[in-house]
Design a protein around this motif. Structure first.
Motif, mmCIF file in Angstrom:
data_model
loop_
_atom_site.group_PDB
_atom_site.id
_atom_site.type_symbol
_atom_site.label_atom_id
_atom_site.label_comp_id
_atom_site.label_asym_id
_atom_site.label_seq_id
_atom_site.Cartn_x
_atom_site.Cartn_y
_atom_site.Cartn_z
ATOM 1 N N UNK A 163 0.855 -1.188 0.000
ATOM 2 C CA UNK A 163 0.000 0.000 0.000
ATOM 3 C C UNK A 163 0.891 1.238 0.000
ATOM 4 N N UNK A 164 0.731 2.077 -1.024
ATOM 5 C CA UNK A 164 1.533 3.295 -1.136
ATOM 6 C C UNK A 164 0.896 4.477 -0.423
ATOM 7 N N UNK A 165 -0.434 4.612 -0.549
ATOM 8 C CA UNK A 165 -1.117 5.735 0.069
ATOM 9 C C UNK A 165 -2.596 5.406 0.225
ATOM 10 N N UNK A 166 -3.220 6.081 1.167
ATOM 11 C CA UNK A 166 -4.669 6.007 1.336
ATOM 12 C C UNK A 166 -5.185 7.424 1.523
ATOM 13 N N UNK A 167 -6.160 7.805 0.719
ATOM 14 C CA UNK A 167 -6.841 9.085 0.885
ATOM 15 C C UNK A 167 -8.138 8.834 1.640
ATOM 16 N N UNK A 168 -8.361 9.617 2.686
ATOM 17 C CA UNK A 168 -9.534 9.439 3.533
ATOM 18 C C UNK A 168 -10.452 10.651 3.481
ATOM 19 N N UNK A 169 -11.735 10.385 3.465
ATOM 20 C CA UNK A 169 -12.759 11.413 3.601
ATOM 21 C C UNK A 169 -13.784 10.903 4.604
ATOM 22 N N UNK A 170 -14.091 11.706 5.619
ATOM 23 C CA UNK A 170 -15.128 11.349 6.587
ATOM 24 C C UNK A 170 -16.331 12.251 6.378
ATOM 25 N N UNK A 171 -17.512 11.648 6.412
ATOM 26 C CA UNK A 171 -18.750 12.398 6.236
ATOM 27 C C UNK A 171 -19.679 12.127 7.409
ATOM 28 N N UNK A 172 -20.360 13.167 7.839
ATOM 29 C CA UNK A 172 -21.203 13.128 9.041
ATOM 30 C C UNK A 172 -22.666 13.269 8.658
ATOM 31 N N UNK A 173 -23.502 12.392 9.245
ATOM 32 C CA UNK A 173 -24.942 12.475 9.057
ATOM 33 C C UNK A 173 -25.568 13.079 10.313
ATOM 34 N N UNK A 174 -25.997 14.327 10.266
ATOM 35 C CA UNK A 174 -26.539 14.977 11.469
ATOM 36 C C UNK A 174 -27.743 14.249 12.057
ATOM 37 N N UNK A 175 -28.589 13.663 11.217
ATOM 38 C CA UNK A 175 -29.802 13.015 11.718
ATOM 39 C C UNK A 175 -29.494 11.817 12.608
#
Length: 262
Positions: A163-175
């Motif tokens: 594994x060379x790299x991992x791009x992460x995105x976190x998303x939040x569900x307010x409900x």
């Protein structure tokens, strides 16, 4: 190698793995729930005929007593499952450009996001031998701490690729209060696998050890979908993230290692 046809012998629902029998894999072929085309941790139905791709492991019986491990598996008569990469319509998609201004490896990395899922609350990148690069975060410190611990362990115990790299995105569900971590895994010589997620989310205010287990599980799943086994245990086979005595650990064949200490 062309796919092999086999029959699902068994499935361990608690541990998330099963066995496929075929003449080409004497003794049985071990298959994990994170194998790309099994779709879910519910795994494969007993007695079903499947196509599967496999590889022989170094050593004898290193994966729960089996010599062979499936790298993909899907039912005969069905197409292999491939995780969708998000809506194609411009009305439901967006993108994030991550840039690093220093060093010769300066690049732009454009990541497709699922605009309809929730509010973007974290972006980060892990790079082999460099570690975690936090781009932005509106989450509690527990989440950044958890990513750092998982990122530490990503430098070791990989099998089947690098594994060379991992791009992460976190998303939040307010409900619901849940945070979803999506990963785009890049393996040396194969390129990015695309942003995706399969597994459970965590509550935004969960304790740090629970967040660590959740993130480790999600990242392990996406790394496996990129055809890399991680982390590999001391005695062979996958190690699984779990809470043991309220501490996040990698667990395998009776051995435990605190996540972030590999």
């Amino acid at each position: 190698m062309s796919p092999t046809i086999g029959i699902v012998r068994s499935w361990n629902l608690e541990e998330g793995w099963g066995v496929i029998d075929s003449p080409e894999t004497p003794g049985g072929c071990w298959v994990h729930a994170t194998t790309p085309s099994t779709k879910t941790r519910m795994g494969l139905d007993l007695g079903r005929r499947v196509y599967f791709e496999w590889e022989r492991l170094p050593g004898k019986g290193v994966q729960d007593g089996f010599d062979f491990v499936a790298t993909d598996a899907w039912y005969v008569g069905e197409e292999p499952y491939r995780r969708p990469q998000g809506p194609s319509s411009a009305a439901f998609s967006t993108s994030l450009t991550i840039t690093f201004d220093d060093g010769p490896d300066h690049k732009d990395h454009r990541i497709p996001l699922f605009g309809s899922r929730g509010e973007q609350v974290l972006t980060a990148t892990w790079i082999a031998r460099q570690g975690l690069h936090l781009v932005s975060s509106d989450l509690p410190d527990a989440w950044v701490n958890a990513l750092g611990r998982v990122g530490h362990d990503l430098n070791v115990r990989q099998y089947g690729g690098v594994v060379e790299r991992i791009d992460w995105v976190a998303e939040y569900q307010p409900d619901s209060g849940y945070v979803f971590l999506l990963s785009d895994v890049t393996v040396l010589g194969r390129g990015p696998s695309g942003l995706g997620m399969s597994g459970s989310a965590a509550q935004v205010d969960d304790e740090v050890e629970s967040v660590v287990v959740c993130i480790a599980d999600l990242v392990q799943d996406q790394v496996a979908r990129a055809h890399v086994a991680w982390p590999w245990g001391d005695t062979g086979g996958f190690m699984t993230p779990r809470l043991v005595d309220a501490v996040a650990v990698w667990s395998g064949k009776g051995h435990h290692r605190v996540i972030g200490s590999l």
